[in-house]
Motif scaffolding. Structure first.
Motif, mmCIF file in Angstrom:
data_model
loop_
_atom_site.group_PDB
_atom_site.id
_atom_site.type_symbol
_atom_site.label_atom_id
_atom_site.label_comp_id
_atom_site.label_asym_id
_atom_site.label_seq_id
_atom_site.Cartn_x
_atom_site.Cartn_y
_atom_site.Cartn_z
ATOM 1 N N MET A 298 -53.861 36.068 -23.251
ATOM 2 C CA MET A 298 -53.868 34.620 -23.055
ATOM 3 C C MET A 298 -54.803 34.184 -21.933
ATOM 4 N N LYS A 299 -55.191 35.137 -21.097
ATOM 5 C CA LYS A 299 -56.164 34.756 -20.071
ATOM 6 C C LYS A 299 -57.481 34.307 -20.701
ATOM 7 N N TRP A 300 -57.849 34.948 -21.829
ATOM 8 C CA TRP A 300 -59.084 34.534 -22.511
ATOM 9 C C TRP A 300 -58.918 33.160 -23.143
ATOM 10 N N VAL A 301 -57.755 32.879 -23.649
ATOM 11 C CA VAL A 301 -57.518 31.541 -24.215
ATOM 12 C C VAL A 301 -57.636 30.476 -23.122
ATOM 13 N N TRP A 302 -56.999 30.759 -21.996
ATOM 14 C CA TRP A 302 -57.053 29.771 -20.908
ATOM 15 C C TRP A 302 -58.448 29.672 -20.295
ATOM 16 N N SER A 303 -59.185 30.756 -20.318
ATOM 17 C CA SER A 303 -60.564 30.662 -19.816
ATOM 18 C C SER A 303 -61.384 29.712 -20.687
ATOM 19 N N PRO B 171 -61.359 37.275 -17.212
ATOM 20 C CA PRO B 171 -61.565 36.089 -18.065
ATOM 21 C C PRO B 171 -61.875 34.830 -17.259
ATOM 22 N N PHE B 172 -61.181 34.654 -16.144
ATOM 23 C CA PHE B 172 -61.433 33.448 -15.348
ATOM 24 C C PHE B 172 -62.771 33.524 -14.614
ATOM 25 N N LEU B 173 -63.179 34.747 -14.254
ATOM 26 C CA LEU B 173 -64.496 34.899 -13.643
ATOM 27 C C LEU B 173 -65.596 34.545 -14.639
ATOM 28 N N VAL B 174 -65.436 35.000 -15.871
ATOM 29 C CA VAL B 174 -66.417 34.651 -16.907
ATOM 30 C C VAL B 174 -66.419 33.149 -17.142
ATOM 31 N N ALA B 175 -65.248 32.539 -17.153
ATOM 32 C CA ALA B 175 -65.172 31.084 -17.329
ATOM 33 C C ALA B 175 -65.847 30.360 -16.171
ATOM 34 N N ILE C 50 -69.677 32.111 -23.677
ATOM 35 C CA ILE C 50 -68.808 31.559 -24.729
ATOM 36 C C ILE C 50 -68.548 32.608 -25.802
ATOM 37 N N PHE C 51 -69.600 33.253 -26.261
ATOM 38 C CA PHE C 51 -69.423 34.256 -27.318
ATOM 39 C C PHE C 51 -68.683 35.480 -26.800
ATOM 40 N N TYR C 52 -68.840 35.796 -25.529
ATOM 41 C CA TYR C 52 -68.100 36.919 -24.975
ATOM 42 C C TYR C 52 -66.604 36.609 -24.911
ATOM 43 N N MET C 53 -66.286 35.370 -24.554
ATOM 44 C CA MET C 53 -64.864 35.003 -24.485
ATOM 45 C C MET C 53 -64.242 34.902 -25.856
ATOM 46 N N THR C 54 -64.950 34.328 -26.835
ATOM 47 C CA THR C 54 -64.376 34.235 -28.191
ATOM 48 C C THR C 54 -64.283 35.607 -28.859
ATOM 49 N N TYR C 55 -65.114 36.553 -28.443
ATOM 50 C CA TYR C 55 -65.035 37.897 -28.998
ATOM 51 C C TYR C 55 -63.690 38.544 -28.689
ATOM 52 N N HIS C 56 -63.061 38.160 -27.584
ATOM 53 C CA HIS C 56 -61.793 38.751 -27.182
ATOM 54 C C HIS C 56 -60.586 38.034 -27.777
#
Length: 1544
Positions: A146-151, A393-397, A93-99
């Protein structure tokens, strides 16, 4: 039964006021003394070991050890997975919000102006020792991929989608209540606010902070729960009851709790305010200052349901939402999915169509797109992470979603198995510091985690001066605020440290909300965990306990037998109801040993609670045997008859089973005998004080067969005993819900653990009306081997599937538990008493009574469950004939009850929430496949013959297979059953040989087509499913070895058996155990077969067992003398007296016993030429009893009259429902005609369906040879094989079978998981072994585990053991020498015991427990809590773990040790007083002036001498018949003969 509020003893008896019973003259009334065995010969000191073979796999030490090791390993897996997955989910979660750089930068330090000079240095860190620390923790480019947003959207969507799918499945498979407006509006509003707040938090607040501060901020999300906790004190005060002291303590507790809750709320809200203040100071943006507290408050709204117990109006809404949970959750999940999509669109998409297109990934970039800032939206791979996949991003999600799902699943599992503190609470507590440490590690200069799998992850640049960085974090109050948030959060959720003690609780009883929050995983789990109020922990635990644990005071008197105050209304009361008829000795032995084990377990639990004051799973039970046709054949109204050989066999096996189970020389005292309106009753008092009652049914007084026995005990226990208790209706309802009836066959074998598992299932869900366990067939021979695999597959797949997607259709009568309140419902017990009046009734009602009772429960809305962890064993038919006759009953009954349920599907789906239209469709498909299975097998054999003999045309194979089947069908209509079975056995063997051809054909197809053949694929799938199922059932894996025999028997069991069952549909006999004979007593030869009545009479007259009728006739005529003529004249005169003296029998065909006795007395007296006496006095009342009750074979037990109220009940019940059915020849002929008509209709339908199916498939096969377009070619990529061809219609039926099999396979996985959790929840760590002792002892400190240790200690104390001489020998290093010493010590001990005039060895559990407990208590007091290395010799007779159970408390509680010693002293004193009182009162004598057995035998001998004259009269009758004399004299002689025969 060991209960009762009025009787302090173990046995609760209802005795009428006229019965004069002494409390000391009956060893069954709860006294310590029991009848000792007869003295043995002094030289008879050798013995053979008892049968100690274990009956269930759960009792094998290897499996207990394996289960314990698996449980220990599972706990470690739980801890690791929950802790690891929660930490990984947070990091993702923190990795995705960092981006998501939604602002120009985020910096930390005192020199805030420095950043203006470094606008072009992204992600750079600068340190100035003079001006302070300045750290750039977020990059400055306002570019959002936007991939991070969608993740992040996908992560938030995941639990909502899972919830929607789960609710959809529940709505499909179960019936859910409709939704009301107010609950739906409130729930929708709350969840919408939560989704809005969560989106603001994720897309605006967290991206504006660095990961470490965002991590701390997630600990302040319990604002609303902290506020609602303040109102709990008011609710606690409303619940307070008791005396003045209790009220004072409750008030004080209320004040303290209110202050603490208020303080927690203030501190937690203060942390939120400090976050907003520090953020405003750091960033200077009003929007972030406002959005941060608003988002935290909105997020916390969703957990309101778990904290509103003190607010009445909200509690009402909460209850209504909970009642409509399924549909409410489905609708709110859809709303949350939509909201979670709209809010990010509002945040990022404003700015034009390009922004919208880029947001939905249909455009590569757009500018000026943010609602709160000037952002650039991109859909690209960032240059820094160019080495990574563009789908990163989707892999992290995906990783985040997977970890969150694992964490939730494991958390739920560990709460179900009651491992919450160790495996859930502690990992949740540790996940925060672990995550904090990993984030700090990633900030350090030694950061090595930025490169993984050749992918460089973009993250915070390493900080060179890490200590100064931490100091700055502390000076700026970030870390202190986070610590306060962490502490207050776990104080608010303190209920996770006080879990409920419910085993295998359902999900809605574990968590207040469905699933979890994708962003705040651990916070949602701990805030959602159902609360146990801390203020009422002790009270709630006491209320949840199944027993009142007595506490022994200094001045209290202690009576081990006084259990009057132990039982609560919700204490399980189990009526063990076994039905018997013609069981063998081994079968009776097996069932009785199961009852003895249950008696030992219940007795140990009762003593553990009384003595050690520990709380364990407690239950009470009564054992009952309902014996069909228990008396010798006799006419209606007769009283001169005895119990039959089967009952006498039971009397012998009673003590044999006791010796086999306990290896004891003692016996159970003879039973108390009672005459009842339905026949008789024998009551034994078992070793543990519980009772075993045999209800002897007289088929001349009451209906026989199993269903009517069930009607007997259903009405007796529920309608009579339960409803006659003098308690209010609310308590009766609770008791009915916790009253269970365990239906058993007379040959079943089970362990107490198996019964407790069924009780767990019932208590888990109050809507469960019945539960069954895993039935294991036992026996020897090929038929039993076949049934082992058949039972295994049926339970592994079919019952598991029914349990998962609906309800179990049949709970087998051999081992099933029924809830009393469910059976008492309308249309269940009343309808179960319906007598068969139509042909289909005989098939549905009487041929499968257990299935019909389950059908009634399902139709009334109750659930029937299957518990695979509950094992029981029953003898299966070993012969071909017996097996076919058994299935001849089962098959039509199964089809009839299934059709009844399917025809009533609208009503069933409306009433039963667990039966849906999908389940009805599944059952319809299963029924259709069962009907056409014979046709499928027929075609399979035709194909096998065609493959084996290619020269034979396909039509010839059809004719060759049709001939034997057609002959068998014809025999089923015209031949006797034995002829049918003989022919079926022959063709079954032939078809088994033909199945070898099928194997050859399958091998040929596999060699020719490989996996390019539908048949090969199907075969591999079926074999693979069976093999995986066997692996998932390791204790039953050997059943798979019988699969080959099952395959060979497919034609016989799937085709021949079906034809035999339907062809004999009109036969309604039981089919099994109808011709067996009871075993004779030891040393007696089996009774020889006797001739008919006429032949026996002639043999008695001639004095010879040989000679024909004419030989005897000539001897009688030729040898008559004048003396015989004079004797004949005297007899004729007496006949005239008989004519005047005989009293006419009443017109009512059911003649009363008193009239029958008077008639018999008058006949007896007339034979002797005396006058007819008046009614005998009270001193000879035993003459008025039926002769069976005075039978010496029943032992020297007491007599007892039935209470008047119970007599009235039985008479009324029999009159209403259980009168023997009258034999009306005309009605019987009509029923026989109707059954034949039903048979013909059913067979016509069955043969027509299968005939059409065979013709269709066979014709397509023949036509397809010259019509290629009818076949579909299966492509094959492997050049070694060629593609097979198949007809679409043929493959359709294979697909139906395959789909059903796959559904069963998936359902089995789900059911195995629940079974694994069930086994884990009851497994004891003490079974692991010596190698794991340290870990075991550490984990065994749980209070419940201590309670079970005390139960085992009590069993050890009350078990029979040889005299302790052999245990007092000195141990040596030579095992052989030690064994020899023990052997001779035993021999000397037995010699000494047999030489005693009066045996002094304890004869029941109470005596042995008191003696051993007294010794143990004194030794523990002597040695203190710590035992020496060389344990005292007295301790050697007990297992070390048993001694450890008591010493574990004495180490820390000296007062408890003293109380144990005082209890032992009081128990010993009371036992001696009762023994002295018994000696003063003299030996036991039967009360109510009953004659001893010797007097009874003398009287009978005199009676037999008097009736010797009857034999002479029979000779006269024969002489008169020879002379051709007819008339009234002959009738009188018939009466005389009948009287003489019955007396003998």
């Amino acid at each position: 039964m060991a209960t009762g509020t009025d009787n302090p003893g173990y046995v609760r008896e209802e005795v009428d006021t006229d019965s004069r019973v002494s409390s000391n003259d009956n060893n069954t009334d709860g006294g310590y003394r029991t009848r000792a065995p007869e003295k043995s010969k002094p030289w008879d000191i050798f013995q053979e070991d008892a049968k100690t073979s274990l009956s269930t796999s759960s009792e094998y030490e290897i499996w207990k050890t394996i289960n314990a090791i698996v449980k220990l390993f599972t706990y470690f897996v739980f801890i690791g997975l929950i802790l690891g997955s929660s930490v990984m989910s947070k990091l993702c979660i923190f990795y995705m919000t960092y981006h998501l750089p939604i602002q120009d930068h985020f910096e930390l330090g005192r020199n805030q102006s420095r950043h203006n000079n470094n606008n072009n240095n992204n992600n750079k860190t600068d340190y100035d020792g003079d001006h302070g620390v300045w750290v750039m923790l977020k990059r400055q480019d306002l570019i959002v991929d936007m991939k991070w947003v969608w993740s992040l959207i996908l992560v938030m969507w995941a639990p909502y989608v899972f919830t929607a799918l789960s609710c959809t499945w529940k709505m499909i498979t179960k019936t859910s209540p409709s939704v009301q407006a107010l609950p739906l509006i409130v729930a929708s509003l709350v969840e919408t606010l939560h989704s809005i707040g969560l989106c603001i938090f994720v897309f605006l607040v967290l991206p504006s902070l660095d990961p470490l501060l965002g991590f701390f901020l997630t600990l302040s999300v319990a604002v609303i729960p902290s506020v609602f906790r303040i109102f709990e004190s008011r609710e606690e005060n409303n619940d307070a009851d008791g005396g003045v002291n209790d009220t004072t303590q409750s008030t004080a507790r209320k004040v303290v709790k209110g202050v603490l809750n208020f303080f927690l709320a203030v501190v937690h809200i203060a942390t939120v305010a400090l976050w907003a203040l520090r953020t405003h100071t750091q960033q200077g943006k009003p929007t972030n200052t406002i959005l941060l507290p608003v988002s935290l408050v909105l997020i916390s709204v969703t957990w309101w349901e778990n904290y509103v117990s003190g607010i009445n109006w909200l509690t009402g809404i909460q209850r209504r939402i909970r009642e409509q949970r399924v549909k409410v959750d489905f609708m709110t999940s859809i709303i949350k999915i939509i909201t979670t999509l709209l809010v990010p669109a509002v945040i990022f998409a404003p700015g034009g169509d390009n922004c919208v297109a880029t947001f939905f990934l249909t455009r590569t970039n757009a500018t000026e797109c943010s609602l709160f800032g000037n952002l650039r939206l991109e859909d690209y791979r960032h240059p820094i992470v160019s080495s990574c996949s563009e789908e990163l991003p989707f892999l992290v999600a995906a990783v985040c979603i997977l970890c969150s799902a694992i964490c939730y699943g494991m958390s739920k599992a560990c709460c179900k198995v009651r491992a919450q503190i160790l495996c859930f609470s502690i990992p949740m507590l540790l996940s925060t510091p672990f995550t904090f440490g990993l984030i700090l590690l990633s900030y350090s200069t030694s950061n090595k985690n930025s490169n993984f799998l050749s992918c460089s992850f973009e993250w915070v640049e390493p900080i060179p001066e890490f200590s100064d960085f931490l100091l700055q974090f502390t000076v700026d109050y970030w870390i202190p605020i986070g610590i306060f948030g962490y502490i207050t959060l776990f104080c608010i959720v303190d209920h996770i440290w006080h879990p409920s003690d419910e085993r295998l609780a359902r999900t809605h009883r574990l968590f207040a909300k469905p699933l979890y929050c994708g962003i705040l995983l651990d916070q949602s789990l701990i805030l959602n965990r159902k609360r146990v109020k801390k203020a009422h922990v002790e009270t709630k635990e006491k209320n949840e306990s199944r027993v009142n644990v007595p506490h022994f005071g200094d001045n209290d008197d202690f009576d081990l037998r006084d259990t009057s105050n132990m039982r609560k209304d919700d204490t399980p009361l189990i009526y063990v109801c076994a039905t018997m008829w013609h069981e063998s000795e081994n079968e009776m032995n097996q069932m009785l040993r199961s009852v003895y084990r249950l008696d030992e377990d219940q007795s140990a639990r009762r003593k553990a609670i009384k003595t050690f004051e520990t709380d364990v799973d407690y239950y009470e039970f009564e054992a009952h045997i309902f014996f069909d046709d228990a008396f010798q054949p006799h006419k209606e109204g007769d009283v001169d008859y005895d119990v039959n050989d089967w009952v006498k066999q039971l009397l012998r096996v009673i003590n044999v089973a006791l010796q086999d189970e306990y290896n004891t020389p003692h016996t159970i005292p003879p039973p108390t005998r009672t005459e009842t309106p339905y026949g008789g009753r024998l009551v034994w008092t078992l070793q543990g004080g519980n009772t075993l009652t045999a209800h002897l049914k007289d088929k001349m007084k009451i209906r026989h067969r199993k269903r009517w026995s069930q009607v007997m005990y259903l009405y007796y226990f529920l309608a009579n005993k339960l409803m006659s208790e003098q308690i209010d209706i609310k308590r009766k309802r609770i008791r009915a819900d916790n009253t269970f009836l365990l239906a058993l066959d007379g040959d079943v074998d089970f362990q107490p653990e198996a019964l407790r598992m069924l009780v767990d299932r019932m208590r888990r869900d109050p809507n469960v009306g019945a539960a069954c366990g895993r039935i294991h067939p036992i026996g020897s021979g090929p038929m039993v081997w076949y049934q082992k695999f058949e039972y295994a597959v049926s339970h592994w797949l079919q019952k598991a599937t029914e349990h998962v997607i609906g309800c179990v259709m049949c709970s087998p009568g051999c081992f099933s538990l029924f809830r009393g309140s469910a059976v008492m419902d309308d249309n269940v017990m009343k309808r179960y008493t319906t007598a068969p009046t139509e042909a289909r009734h005989y098939v549905q009602y009487d041929q499968g009574e257990d299935r019909w009772l389950c059908t009634l429960l399902l139709q009334q809305g109750y659930r029937v469950e299957y518990c695979a962890a509950s094992d029981s064993f029953t003898y299966a038919p070993e012969g071909f004939y017996e097996f076919f006759n058994q299935r001849r009953r089962w098959t039509p009954s199964t089809m009839a009850n299934t059709m009844d349920l399917l025809q009533d599907w609208k009503s069933v789906t409306r009433k039963n929430a667990d039966i849906s239209c999908l389940y009805i469709i599944y059952q319809m498909a299963l029924m259709a496949s069962s009907i056409i299975t014979p046709g499928t097998i027929f075609l399979l054999i035709v194909g096998a013959i065609n493959i084996a003999f290619p020269a034979m045309p396909l039509f010839g194979s059809l004719i060759l297979n049709l001939v034997p089947v057609a002959v068998f069908v014809l025999l089923c209509f015209v031949a006797k059953p034995n002829i049918q079975l003989g022919y079926a056995a022959i063709i079954s063997i032939l078809y088994s040989l033909v199945m070898m051809l099928v194997i050859v054909g399958l091998i040929q197809q596999a060699a020719t087509f490989g996996f390019c053949s539908a048949s090969t694929i199907f075969l591999v799938i079926v074999v693979g499913i069976f093999l995986v199922a066997a692996i998932l059932h390791p204790q039953e894996f050997t059943c798979i070895l019988h699969g080959f025999l099952y395959f060979l028997a497919l034609p016989a069991m799937s085709m021949i058996l079906m034809i035999y069952s339907l062809g004999n549909l009109h036969v309604v006999s039981w089919g099994t155990r109808e011709t067996k004979q009871a075993a004779p007593p030891p040393g007696q030869e089996p009774e020889k077969k006797k001739g008919n009545a006429i032949q026996q009479m002639w043999n008695r007259i001639t004095g010879s067992d040989e000679g024909g009728v004419w030989d005897s006739l000539c001897r009688c005529v030729c040898c008559s003398s004048s003396a015989n003529k004079d004797q004949l004249d005297q007899v004729m005169k007496r006949l005239e007296k008989i004519e005047a003296a005989v009293v006419e029998s009443p017109k009512n065909p059911q003649r009363s016993d008193s009239n029958a006795r008077q008639l018999r007395q008058r006949r007896h007296v007339s034979l002797l030429g005396d006058s007819i006496p008046e009614q005998e006095g009270e001193n000879d009342t035993f003459d008025n009893d039926p002769s069976w009750i005075l039978d010496p074979d029943l032992g020297q037990g007491h007599f007892k009259d039935l209470p008047e109220s119970e007599q009235t009940f039985w008479k009324e019940l029999i009159e209403e429902y259980l009168l023997p059915l009258e034999e009306n020849k005309e009605q019987q002929e009509n029923i026989k005609h109707d059954l034949l008509e039903l048979r013909n209709k059913t067979c016509l339908f069955f043969f027509l369906i299968n005939g059409l199916f065979i013709i269709l498939i066979f014709t397509l096969q023949m036509v397809s040879d010259y019509t290629p377009n009818l076949k579909i070619h299966l492509p094959c990529s492997d050049p070694r094989f060629q593609g097979d061809q198949f007809e679409p219609i043929s493959i359709t039926f294979m697909l139906v079978f395959g789909v059903l099999l796959v559904i069963q396979f998936l359902s089995m996985f789900v059911h195995r998981l629940s079974t694994f959790l069930h086994i884990t929840s009851i497994t004891d760590f003490r079974d692991i072994g010596k190698t794991l002792r340290r870990t075991k002892e550490k984990l065994a400190s749980d209070q419940e585990l201590k309670g079970e240790e005390y139960v085992e200690l009590t069993k050890d104390l009350q078990r029979y053991r040889e005299d302790g001489v052999e245990l007092e020998i000195d141990q040596t290093s030579n095992p052989f020498e030690d064994n020899q010493k023990k052997k001779w010590a035993k021999i000397q001990s037995r010699r000494h015991r047999r030489e005693q005039t009066v045996p002094d060895t304890p004869t029941n559990f109470d005596e042995r427990f008191v003696g051993n407990f007294t010794k143990l208590a004194k030794d523990v007091e002597q040695f203190g809590g710590t035992l020496p290395r060389d344990r005292p010799k007295t301790f050697r007779r007990f297992k070390k773990k048993s001694v450890k159970a008591i010493t574990s408390l004495t180490e820390s509680n000296t007062q408890f040790t003293k109380s144990l010693v005082r209890k032992a002293t009081l128990m010993t004193k009371r036992m001696k007083q009762e023994q002295q009182q018994a000696e003063q009162d003299g030996p036991d004598v039967p009360y109510r002036k009953r004659a001893p057995a010797e007097r009874v035998r003398d009287k009978r001998r005199k009676t037999q001498d008097k009736f010797q004259t009857a034999s002479d009269i029979e000779e006269v009758e024969l002489y008169e018949n020879i002379k051709g004399l007819k008339g009234q004299e002959e009738i009188e002689v018939d009466n005389v003969r009948h009287a003489g025969n019955t007396s003998m």
